[in-house]
Design a protein around this motif. Structure first.
Motif, short mmCIF file in Angstrom:
data_model
loop_
_atom_site.label_atom_id
_atom_site.label_comp_id
_atom_site.label_asym_id
_atom_site.label_seq_id
_atom_site.Cartn_x
_atom_site.Cartn_y
_atom_site.Cartn_z
N TYR A 111 -21.21 -42.35 13.96
CA TYR A 111 -22.25 -41.66 13.21
C TYR A 111 -23.48 -41.54 14.08
O TYR A 111 -23.68 -42.32 15.03
N GLY A 112 -24.33 -40.57 13.77
CA GLY A 112 -25.65 -40.55 14.35
C GLY A 112 -26.44 -41.74 13.83
O GLY A 112 -26.07 -42.37 12.83
N ALA A 113 -27.55 -42.08 14.49
CA ALA A 113 -28.31 -43.28 14.13
C ALA A 113 -28.78 -43.24 12.67
O ALA A 113 -28.60 -44.21 11.92
N THR A 165 -14.54 -28.88 8.97
CA THR A 165 -15.13 -30.20 9.17
C THR A 165 -14.36 -31.29 8.43
O THR A 165 -14.07 -31.15 7.24
N LEU A 166 -14.03 -32.36 9.15
CA LEU A 166 -13.48 -33.54 8.49
C LEU A 166 -14.59 -34.43 7.96
O LEU A 166 -14.51 -34.95 6.85
N ARG A 167 -15.64 -34.63 8.77
CA ARG A 167 -16.79 -35.37 8.30
C ARG A 167 -17.99 -35.05 9.19
O ARG A 167 -17.84 -34.67 10.35
N VAL A 168 -19.16 -35.20 8.62
CA VAL A 168 -20.41 -34.97 9.36
C VAL A 168 -20.76 -36.23 10.14
O VAL A 168 -20.77 -37.34 9.59
N VAL A 228 -20.21 -32.48 13.94
CA VAL A 228 -19.16 -32.89 13.02
C VAL A 228 -17.90 -33.28 13.79
O VAL A 228 -17.70 -32.88 14.95
N ARG A 229 -17.08 -34.04 13.14
CA ARG A 229 -15.71 -34.28 13.63
C ARG A 229 -14.84 -33.25 12.94
O ARG A 229 -14.74 -33.24 11.71
N ASN A 230 -14.22 -32.36 13.73
CA ASN A 230 -13.49 -31.26 13.11
C ASN A 230 -12.02 -31.63 12.90
O ASN A 230 -11.59 -32.74 13.19
N ARG A 231 -11.26 -30.68 12.41
CA ARG A 231 -9.87 -30.96 12.03
C ARG A 231 -9.01 -31.33 13.24
O ARG A 231 -7.94 -31.95 13.08
N LEU A 232 -9.45 -31.00 14.46
CA LEU A 232 -8.72 -31.38 15.66
C LEU A 232 -9.09 -32.78 16.15
O LEU A 232 -8.51 -33.27 17.11
N GLY A 233 -10.08 -33.40 15.48
CA GLY A 233 -10.57 -34.71 15.92
C GLY A 233 -11.68 -34.63 16.93
O GLY A 233 -12.21 -35.66 17.37
N LEU A 234 -12.08 -33.41 17.32
CA LEU A 234 -13.17 -33.22 18.27
C LEU A 234 -14.51 -33.37 17.58
O LEU A 234 -14.69 -32.90 16.46
#
Length: 314
Positions: A231-233, A65-68, A78-84
């Motif tokens: 981000y989510g709301a 995970t890069l960020r939640v 999450v945004r993972n290390r591939l940017g997905l």
């Protein structure tokens, strides 16, 4: 021009393990021709590349995970290390031994390029390759397959500037054809069909000339800050209230002065654009001003009895 499409998902693919030569395994099951698109699931690519790892799923989700983006109970988007942006970072714990998980390929576009080259060398056929995975959609129930890797394929089909039958010019129409191919193939494969590959025939116009890899599926990923829903709301509210500099990027670049002034007024504040790069606002609700300014890429400074806001880029 496209008029018909056929999808064939063959049976008989054996269990894939680390080091499996995917081209050698798949080619006997397929009758490939120039202009075909070979679609393979990320799971078989990952297995062949040795991406089955031991350990707890939650630990690997954190590592990938890069960020939640959003949390809902036990569900983590999450945004993972591939940017997905995906649930659980795209990590899969199905169809593997207990205590193991399958990570996404290290570089899905590179995996697709390698398989495309192998097919060309062994058959002479100019075939595009798509690597797929399953993802949800923010506004709709259920999941569908998407392209996370591609080679030799135009992943977007742009119609910008063309004219429809009524003379209307198309402005931003750009079907994500790589994702559409992935979704069509999933229908033929069946979720429990044990058919991890398929051939799509009928869209040779999307297949690039031999030797050209194309932009890959990475071209379909919006860069950080360009996603309108970074981000989510609930998470967006928390991040804006927290105001940590490292959490600013997903909100996007700074808006115009007029847009910020309008946002402040919609939050119940008194504000007006004083210049192209200055917005003035009353200081009665300073905390609210800081939150709105943070989310819109502006900074806040005291200016006598009022507040002066400026975009961070200036």
């Amino acid at each position: 021009m496209p008029g018909s499409l056929t999808v064939l998902a063959p049976d008989g693919v054996p269990e894939i393990t680390a080091g499996t030569d995917l081209a050698a395994v798949l080619l006997p099951l397929l009758d490939l021709a120039d202009g075909d698109v070979l679609v393979v699931t990320s799971k078989v690519v990952s297995k062949a590349e040795g991406r089955v790892v031991a350990g707890e799923r939650d630990d690997w989700i954190a590592a990938e995970t890069l960020r939640v983006v959003a949390l809902r109970g036990a569900t983590r988007i999450v945004r993972n290390r591939l940017g997905l942006t995906m649930a659980a970072a795209g990590i899969d714990a199905s169809n593997v031994a207990a205590g193991s998980v399958v990570l996404l390929p290290e570089a899905p576009d590179a995996s697709a390029r390698a398989l495309r080259r192998a097919i060309a060398e062994r058959t002479g056929a100019n075939v595009a390759v798509v690597v797929t995975d399953t993802a949800g959609r923010a506004w709709r129930e259920g999941q569908t397959d998407i392209a996370i890797g591609a080679a030799g394929l135009r992943v977007l089909e742009s119609f910008a500037g063309q004219v429809d039958a009524h003379g209307n010019e198309l402005a931003v129409t750009a079907p994500a054809v790589a994702d559409e191919i992935a979704g069509a193939v999933e229908l033929a494969q069946g979720k429990l069909g044990a058919r991890p590959c398929a051939v799509v025939r009928g869209r040779a116009d999307l297949v690039l000339p031999a030797g050209e890899a194309g932009p890959g599926a990475a071209a379909l990923i919006r860069p950080e800050g360009a996603d309108l829903f970074g981000y989510g709301a609930r998470e967006a509210v928390v991040r804006a209230v927290g105001g940590a500099p490292e959490h600013r990027a997903p909100f996007g670049s700074a808006v115009t002065a007029e847009e910020l002034a309008d946002a402040l007024r919609r939050a119940g504040l008194t504000a007006h654009a004083d210049a192209a790069d200055v917005v003035r606002c009353g200081s009665e609700r300073r905390a609210a001003v800081d939150i709105v300014a943070f989310a819109h890429g502006w900074s806040v400074a005291e200016d006598g009895a009022d507040l002066r806001l400026r975009p961070l880029s200036t």
